[in-house]
Scaffold this motif. Structure first.
Motif, PDB file in Angstrom:
ATOM      1  N   GLU A 169      55.021  60.887  11.268  1.00 19.34           N
ATOM      2  CA  GLU A 169      56.106  60.914  12.242  1.00 19.34           C
ATOM      3  C   GLU A 169      57.409  61.432  11.645  1.00 19.34           C
ATOM      4  OE1 GLU A 169      54.965  58.257  10.621  1.00 19.34           O
ATOM      5  OE2 GLU A 169      56.097  56.416  11.071  1.00 19.34           O
ATOM      6  N   LEU A 191      60.868  54.065  -6.202  1.00 14.92           N
ATOM      7  CA  LEU A 191      60.145  53.095  -5.395  1.00 14.92           C
ATOM      8  C   LEU A 191      60.692  53.049  -3.963  1.00 14.92           C
ATOM      9  CD1 LEU A 191      57.787  51.567  -6.645  1.00 14.92           C
ATOM     10  CD2 LEU A 191      59.115  49.486  -6.354  1.00 14.92           C
ATOM     11  N   ARG A 222      72.639  51.721  -0.090  1.00 16.39           N
ATOM     12  CA  ARG A 222      73.600  51.223   0.909  1.00 16.39           C
ATOM     13  C   ARG A 222      75.018  51.162   0.336  1.00 16.39           C
ATOM     14  NH1 ARG A 222      72.451  45.714   4.114  1.00 16.39           N
ATOM     15  NH2 ARG A 222      71.259  47.086   5.472  1.00 16.39           N
ATOM     16  N   ARG A 270      64.113  47.718   0.553  1.00 14.07           N
ATOM     17  CA  ARG A 270      64.693  47.113  -0.648  1.00 14.07           C
ATOM     18  C   ARG A 270      63.834  47.518  -1.817  1.00 14.07           C
ATOM     19  NH1 ARG A 270      64.984  40.744  -1.226  1.00 14.07           N
ATOM     20  NH2 ARG A 270      63.398  41.239  -2.743  1.00 14.07           N
ATOM     21  N   GLU A 295      55.976  54.740   3.209  1.00 18.62           N
ATOM     22  CA  GLU A 295      55.039  53.808   3.837  1.00 18.62           C
ATOM     23  C   GLU A 295      55.544  53.316   5.190  1.00 18.62           C
ATOM     24  OE1 GLU A 295      51.960  53.071   3.259  1.00 18.62           O
ATOM     25  OE2 GLU A 295      51.983  54.381   1.523  1.00 18.62           O
ATOM     26  N   PHE A 296      56.853  53.037   5.268  1.00 23.73           N
ATOM     27  CA  PHE A 296      57.379  52.450   6.512  1.00 23.73           C
ATOM     28  C   PHE A 296      57.740  53.490   7.559  1.00 23.73           C
ATOM     29  CE2 PHE A 296      58.757  48.787   3.677  1.00 23.73           C
ATOM     30  CZ  PHE A 296      57.652  48.041   4.019  1.00 23.73           C
ATOM     31  N   TYR A 297      58.156  54.672   7.122  1.00 26.77           N
ATOM     32  CA  TYR A 297      58.697  55.636   8.091  1.00 26.77           C
ATOM     33  C   TYR A 297      57.957  56.970   8.100  1.00 26.77           C
ATOM     34  CZ  TYR A 297      62.299  52.161   8.472  1.00 26.77           C
ATOM     35  OH  TYR A 297      62.941  50.980   8.688  1.00 26.77           O
ATOM     36  N   HIS A 353      69.153  57.790  11.307  1.00 26.36           N
ATOM     37  CA  HIS A 353      68.933  56.547  10.582  1.00 26.36           C
ATOM     38  C   HIS A 353      67.667  55.861  11.087  1.00 26.36           C
ATOM     39  CE1 HIS A 353      69.840  52.202   9.656  1.00 26.36           C
ATOM     40  NE2 HIS A 353      69.841  52.783   8.472  1.00 26.36           N
ATOM     41  N   TYR A 380      58.462  53.281  -0.575  1.00 25.77           N
ATOM     42  CA  TYR A 380      58.542  52.348   0.560  1.00 25.77           C
ATOM     43  C   TYR A 380      58.912  53.096   1.839  1.00 25.77           C
ATOM     44  CZ  TYR A 380      58.244  48.114  -2.333  1.00 25.77           C
ATOM     45  OH  TYR A 380      57.829  47.119  -3.168  1.00 25.77           O
ATOM     46  N   SER A 412      66.049  50.293   6.769  1.00 27.83           N
ATOM     47  CA  SER A 412      66.361  50.169   5.351  1.00 27.83           C
ATOM     48  C   SER A 412      65.180  49.579   4.598  1.00 27.83           C
ATOM     49  CB  SER A 412      67.615  49.308   5.162  1.00 27.83           C
ATOM     50  OG  SER A 412      67.412  48.016   5.683  1.00 27.83           O
ATOM     51  N   ARG A 435      54.090  57.097   7.502  1.00 28.96           N
ATOM     52  CA  ARG A 435      52.646  57.049   7.296  1.00 28.96           C
ATOM     53  C   ARG A 435      51.850  57.535   8.491  1.00 28.96           C
ATOM     54  NH1 ARG A 435      53.988  51.783   8.007  1.00 28.96           N
ATOM     55  NH2 ARG A 435      52.843  50.562   9.533  1.00 28.96           N
ATOM     56  N   ARG A 436      52.496  57.762   9.631  1.00 23.30           N
ATOM     57  CA  ARG A 436      51.774  58.293  10.796  1.00 23.30           C
ATOM     58  C   ARG A 436      52.152  59.738  11.058  1.00 23.30           C
ATOM     59  NH1 ARG A 436      49.717  54.078  13.815  1.00 23.30           N
ATOM     60  NH2 ARG A 436      50.732  52.099  13.358  1.00 23.30           N
ATOM     61  N   VAL A 491      69.462  47.632  -1.711  1.00 24.76           N
ATOM     62  CA  VAL A 491      69.088  48.035  -0.355  1.00 24.76           C
ATOM     63  C   VAL A 491      69.351  49.530  -0.211  1.00 24.76           C
ATOM     64  CG1 VAL A 491      69.594  47.772   2.094  1.00 24.76           C
ATOM     65  CG2 VAL A 491      69.547  45.755   0.608  1.00 24.76           C
TER      66      VAL A 491
END
Ligand SMILES: [Fe+2]
Ligand SMILES: [Fe+2]
Lengths: 306, 106
Positions: free
Chosen positions: B48, B34, B57, B28, B41-43, B23, B38, B26, B45-46, B8
């Motif tokens: 932002e 990698l 972790r 995985r 992609e999650f935080y 923060h 990720y 999280s 892609r816009r 994680v």
């Protein structure tokens, strides 16, 4: 402190508005209730993309295709974020996916229905996402802080989906008679599932998820909130809501409506919806088809760890 | 079905240049390369995020001991709000007005 004292202190903490972090001690029944709730939410995000993905190749313009693809990516992303929250509670992701595919765990009723026209794409992105965002906004106050924080991020992305859906609907409503009829026909089919989506009225005094502040609003509160915001927005476009009993009761300060079909809801979410089995089968097939990707990524690490 | 050998990673994001790293959540992943993909992609892609950090972790060291962070002693002398000067200032001004303050030389 002994176990009972710890448990009492824990519940006093969450019922008083206190927050819980992933590493904090929590009683088993809180953990189990929370996991069940988050897991179903994650499953719904994952399965929820299937009705919409059917329309990516049929999108009328390139921009719509990009928007729909992006929405699908967002929803799978939501599933990933929520499975992340759930795995920290102790259930491995592989197990959650296996249980979903085996029909042991559930996903939201609205994702068990077929999509029949481009009108459905607009109605789903606008109204299904709207009904979902009403509950998700209330989850930003969850006593489980990692879930609450994830909801803040998700709600922000959901607001884009609603704009995309409303834009699709508005474009059709400004189009031809046939296009307007397409939206009305979609609304007629989706209204029942939308009214069932938040679930039957529950007694707030015995709803553990509510008492422990895993969620902050009960089913009927969410449905009333959805109706208050969206009924006027639907009607102002000249659409008809297929419920002759629907009206705002000034005296009682609440919306009256025909009792939703709770038997249909129960049957649909237990895997007997019109598309339940096809959608699960699609997910099984795609899981098998993409196994080589996971093997390629995880393989070397497995060897290294061995 | 083998359980993936993932770790994680906590993701921190900076919204704009100069902002604090905050923060985000999280991911995985089996390795940091990698994990960064990720995280992107999650935080990001816009558009932002101006910058992203991923930290394993298990590399994070935490202190959440209330005895140390929230001790039951009065610490008000360490905060601006610990100094209530409104009435003292009024009294000092009133005193200066009656005794006559020295003229300030230009
Ligand atoms: Fe979503
Ligand atoms: Fe959405």
């Amino acid at each position: 402190m002994n176990d009972q004292a710890l448990t009492d202190a824990f519940y006093a903490h969450v019922m008083g508005g206190g927050k819980v972090e992933a590493d904090d001690w929590m009683p088993d029944d809180y953990r189990a209730a929370l996991l069940k709730f988050v897991e179903m939410h994650a499953n719904s995000e994952l399965m929820g993309v299937l009705p919409e993905r059917e329309w990516i190749l049929r999108a009328p313009t390139l921009r719509r295709k990009l928007a729909l693809t992006s929405k699908v990516q967002d929803e799978v992303g939501h599933a990933q974020l929520l499975y992340r929250v759930a795995e920290d509670l102790g259930k491995p992701r592989e197990q959650m996916l296996a249980d979903l595919l085996a029909g042991k765990t559930k996903f939201h009723n609205v994702f068990h229905y077929p999509t029949r026209s481009w009108g459905d794409v607009g109605i789903i992105a606008w109204l299904v996402d709207a009904a979902a965002i009403v509950s998700q906004q209330a989850l930003r106050d969850s006593s489980y802080a990692p879930y609450a924080r994830t909801m803040k991020k998700i709600c922000w992305e959901e607001s884009v989906h609603i704009m995309h859906g409303r834009d699709v609907v508005l474009t059709l409503m400004n189009g031809t008679d046939a296009q307007r009829a397409m939206v009305q026909e979609a609304l007629d089919r989706w209204w029942g599932p939308l009214m069932q989506m938040h679930g039957p009225k529950t007694d707030p005094a015995t709803d553990r998820d509510l008492i422990w502040k895993i969620k902050s609003k009960h089913n009927e509160q969410l449905r009333q909130e959805f109706l208050s915001i969206y009924v006027p927005r639907i009607l102002e476009l000249g659409l008809t809501i297929p419920d002759p009993a629907l009206r705002y009761d000034q005296a009682e300060g609440r919306w009256q409506y025909t009792e939703p079909d709770w038997d249909e809801l129960r049957s649909v979410v237990t895997g007997h919806g019109p598309m339940s089995q096809q959608r699960l089968e699609f997910r099984r097939t795609s899981r098998d088809d993409t196994q080589w990707v996971r093997d390629a990524i995880i393989g070397p690490a497995t060897v290294a760890a061995a | 079905m083998s359980e993936p050998q993932d770790r994680v990673w906590e993701v921190f994001r900076q919204e704009a240049e100069g902002d604090p790293m905050v923060h985000g959540g999280s991911v995985r992943a089996p390795d940091e390369e990698l994990a960064l993909h990720y995280a992107r992609e999650f935080y990001g892609r816009r558009q932002e995020s101006h910058r992203l950090w991923v930290v394993a972790r298990d590399s994070i060291v935490e202190l959440d001991d209330p005895d140390l962070l929230d001790p039951p002693f009065d610490r008000s002398h360490k905060r601006p709000g610990g100094y209530i000067i409104k009435h003292k200032l009024e009294a000092a001004k009133a005193r200066a007005a009656t005794t006559g303050a020295p003229e300030v030389e230009e």
